[in-house]
Write an enzyme that holds these catalytic residues in place. Structure first.
Site, PDB file in Angstrom:
ATOM      1  N   TYR A 126       0.849  -1.208   0.000  1.00 23.20           N
ATOM      2  CA  TYR A 126       0.000   0.000   0.000  1.00 23.20           C
ATOM      3  C   TYR A 126       0.879   1.251   0.000  1.00 23.20           C
ATOM      4  O   TYR A 126       0.664   2.185  -0.793  1.00 23.20           O
ATOM      5  CB  TYR A 126      -0.918  -0.024   1.231  1.00 23.20           C
ATOM      6  CG  TYR A 126      -1.562   1.304   1.570  1.00 23.20           C
ATOM      7  CD1 TYR A 126      -2.655   1.775   0.844  1.00 23.20           C
ATOM      8  CD2 TYR A 126      -1.071   2.098   2.619  1.00 23.20           C
ATOM      9  CE1 TYR A 126      -3.239   3.005   1.147  1.00 23.20           C
ATOM     10  CE2 TYR A 126      -1.644   3.316   2.934  1.00 23.20           C
ATOM     11  CZ  TYR A 126      -2.731   3.770   2.194  1.00 23.20           C
ATOM     12  OH  TYR A 126      -3.300   4.983   2.485  1.00 23.20           O
TER      13      TYR A 126
HETATM   14  N1  LIG Z   1      -7.213   4.902   7.173  1.00 22.00           N
HETATM   15  C1  LIG Z   1      -6.300   5.784   7.458  1.00 22.00           C
HETATM   16  O1  LIG Z   1      -5.949   5.986   8.638  1.00 22.00           O
HETATM   17  C2  LIG Z   1      -5.664   6.598   6.366  1.00 22.00           C
HETATM   18  C3  LIG Z   1      -4.662   7.484   6.687  1.00 22.00           C
HETATM   19  C4  LIG Z   1      -4.149   8.307   5.706  1.00 22.00           C
HETATM   20  C5  LIG Z   1      -4.639   8.238   4.409  1.00 22.00           C
HETATM   21  N2  LIG Z   1      -5.614   7.343   4.083  1.00 22.00           N
HETATM   22  C6  LIG Z   1      -6.122   7.337   2.703  1.00 22.00           C
HETATM   23  O2  LIG Z   1      -7.345   8.026   2.637  1.00 22.00           O
HETATM   24  C7  LIG Z   1      -8.178   7.406   1.643  1.00 22.00           C
HETATM   25  C8  LIG Z   1      -9.626   7.803   1.850  1.00 22.00           C
HETATM   26  O3  LIG Z   1     -10.046   7.394   3.143  1.00 22.00           O
HETATM   27  P1  LIG Z   1     -11.573   6.947   3.436  1.00 22.00           P
HETATM   28  O4  LIG Z   1     -11.595   6.438   4.825  1.00 22.00           O
HETATM   29  O5  LIG Z   1     -12.481   8.017   3.008  1.00 22.00           O
HETATM   30  O6  LIG Z   1     -11.670   5.713   2.411  1.00 22.00           O
HETATM   31  P2  LIG Z   1     -12.824   4.612   2.240  1.00 22.00           P
HETATM   32  O7  LIG Z   1     -13.990   4.922   3.099  1.00 22.00           O
HETATM   33  O8  LIG Z   1     -12.166   3.272   2.364  1.00 22.00           O
HETATM   34  O9  LIG Z   1     -13.271   4.866   0.716  1.00 22.00           O
HETATM   35  C9  LIG Z   1     -12.586   4.374  -0.373  1.00 22.00           C
HETATM   36  C10 LIG Z   1     -13.585   4.266  -1.516  1.00 22.00           C
HETATM   37  O10 LIG Z   1     -12.884   3.773  -2.691  1.00 22.00           O
HETATM   38  C11 LIG Z   1     -13.812   2.997  -3.399  1.00 22.00           C
HETATM   39  N3  LIG Z   1     -13.237   2.028  -4.332  1.00 22.00           N
HETATM   40  C12 LIG Z   1     -12.503   0.929  -4.036  1.00 22.00           C
HETATM   41  N4  LIG Z   1     -12.236   0.237  -5.157  1.00 22.00           N
HETATM   42  C13 LIG Z   1     -12.831   0.907  -6.184  1.00 22.00           C
HETATM   43  C14 LIG Z   1     -12.925   0.693  -7.575  1.00 22.00           C
HETATM   44  N5  LIG Z   1     -12.354  -0.371  -8.163  1.00 22.00           N
HETATM   45  N6  LIG Z   1     -13.633   1.561  -8.329  1.00 22.00           N
HETATM   46  C15 LIG Z   1     -14.241   2.634  -7.766  1.00 22.00           C
HETATM   47  N7  LIG Z   1     -14.178   2.910  -6.436  1.00 22.00           N
HETATM   48  C16 LIG Z   1     -13.490   2.045  -5.659  1.00 22.00           C
HETATM   49  C17 LIG Z   1     -14.580   2.233  -2.329  1.00 22.00           C
HETATM   50  O11 LIG Z   1     -15.800   1.811  -2.875  1.00 22.00           O
HETATM   51  P3  LIG Z   1     -16.600   0.486  -2.380  1.00 22.00           P
HETATM   52  O12 LIG Z   1     -17.568   0.963  -1.373  1.00 22.00           O
HETATM   53  O13 LIG Z   1     -17.242   0.034  -3.650  1.00 22.00           O
HETATM   54  O14 LIG Z   1     -15.572  -0.473  -1.845  1.00 22.00           O
HETATM   55  C18 LIG Z   1     -14.730   3.290  -1.232  1.00 22.00           C
HETATM   56  O15 LIG Z   1     -15.966   3.963  -1.324  1.00 22.00           O
HETATM   57  C19 LIG Z   1      -7.848   5.931   1.848  1.00 22.00           C
HETATM   58  O16 LIG Z   1      -8.175   5.146   0.733  1.00 22.00           O
HETATM   59  C20 LIG Z   1      -6.362   5.946   2.134  1.00 22.00           C
HETATM   60  O17 LIG Z   1      -5.615   5.782   0.956  1.00 22.00           O
HETATM   61  C21 LIG Z   1      -6.138   6.538   5.048  1.00 22.00           C
END
Ligand SMILES: NC(=O)c1ccc[n+]([C@@H]2O[C@H](COP(=O)([O-])OP(=O)(O)OC[C@H]3O[C@@H](n4cnc5c(N)ncnc54)[C@H](OP(=O)(O)O)[C@@H]3O)[C@@H](O)[C@H]2O)c1
Length: 212
Positions: A126
């Site tokens: 990742y």
């Molecule tokens: N978690 C942490 O602590 C952290 C820290 C720093 C940065 N981040 C970054 O921040 C980003 C956003 O965070 P979040 O919590 O808002 O993310 P999230 O809720 O996991 O949302 C990611 C979205 O991406 C979509 N997705 C996945 N595969 C896809 C595909 N093939 N085509 C279209 N859409 C797709 C998912 O859709 P589905 O509902 O269909 O799966 C989901 O709605 C993370 O992805 C990560 O890279 C995270």
């Protein structure tokens, strides 16, 4: 302003849609599941169904816009393959679409501390996938902002943040990340920058202006 958000049903995106709608902007959210469409409409965004992993060219789904936001991610529980196919390739497909459609601005949700390998081997993939996506964006010729938040929480936002080139590990509510993105979208003097982002003591607008 017209904004297209990839990962339109993600937690940050769902907080961002109503903020942008309230400010009078038109928002389109890219989702891969038709059943999420109503949630987007209720949050103030027009849903467009496209699977970032299945299409090579997503430009017709992205359409016309002033800016795009990459808020998608394979998420916890996904394997290495999907880190490449969503976190890296989904992001680069959005860059290609932006260029093809003459969309100049690209806001990336990246992450803090990617350069220091940590966690299990899936997490390290990742980190690599996100680093490669960020690098591709810097070299894309697009006007970019790379936001690198610390650990994301679902706590209520405070509207107060800390922004710097490098910060020690910490956390930030998703709601505050959404507010930072909205502020960036409304200020086109913020260009070609990247920064770590945590909860802090400064108003978002002030923190951004002091940094850029
Ligand atoms: N978690 C942490 O602590 C952290 C820290 C720093 C940065 N981040 C970054 O921040 C980003 C956003 O965070 P979040 O919590 O808002 O993310 P999230 O809720 O996991 O949302 C990611 C979205 O991406 C979509 N997705 C996945 N595969 C896809 C595909 N093939 N085509 C279209 N859409 C797709 C998912 O859709 P589905 O509902 O269909 O799966 C989901 O709605 C993370 O992805 C990560 O890279 C995270």
């Amino acid at each position: 302003m017209k904004v297209v958000i990839a990962g339109g049903h993600g937690k940050i995106a769902m907080l961002l849609h109503p903020i942008l709608e309230e400010k009078g902007h038109t928002v389109k959210g890219l989702i891969r599941k038709e059943e999420q469409a109503d949630d987007l409409r209720k949050a103030g965004a027009e849903p467009v169904v496209v699977d970032l992993e299945k299409e090579d060219d997503i430009s017709e789904y992205v359409g016309e816009a002033d800016a795009v936001v990459f808020a998608a991610g394979a998420g916890p529980g996904s394997g290495k393959e999907r880190k490449w196919s969503v976190d890296r390739d989904g992001a680069t497909k959005l860059m290609e679409a932006a260029k093809k459609n003459d969309i100049e601005r690209y806001v990336m949700i990246s992450a803090m501390g990617l350069e220091t390998p940590r966690g299990d081997d899936v997490f390290q993939v990742y980190q690599q996938a996100k680093l490669q996506a960020d690098k591709a964006l810097r070299n894309s010729g697009l006007n970019y902002v790379i936001i690198k938040p610390g650990r994301l929480t679902n706590d209520e936002g405070t509207g107060k943040v800390k922004i710097a080139e490098k910060l020690d590990r910490g956390e930030i509510p998703r709601e505050d990340v959404a507010r930072v993105i909205a502020e960036i979208l409304e200020d086109d003097t913020i260009e070609d920058v990247e920064f770590d982002l945590l909860s802090g003591d400064d108003e978002i607008k002030v923190a951004l202006q002091e940094f850029v």
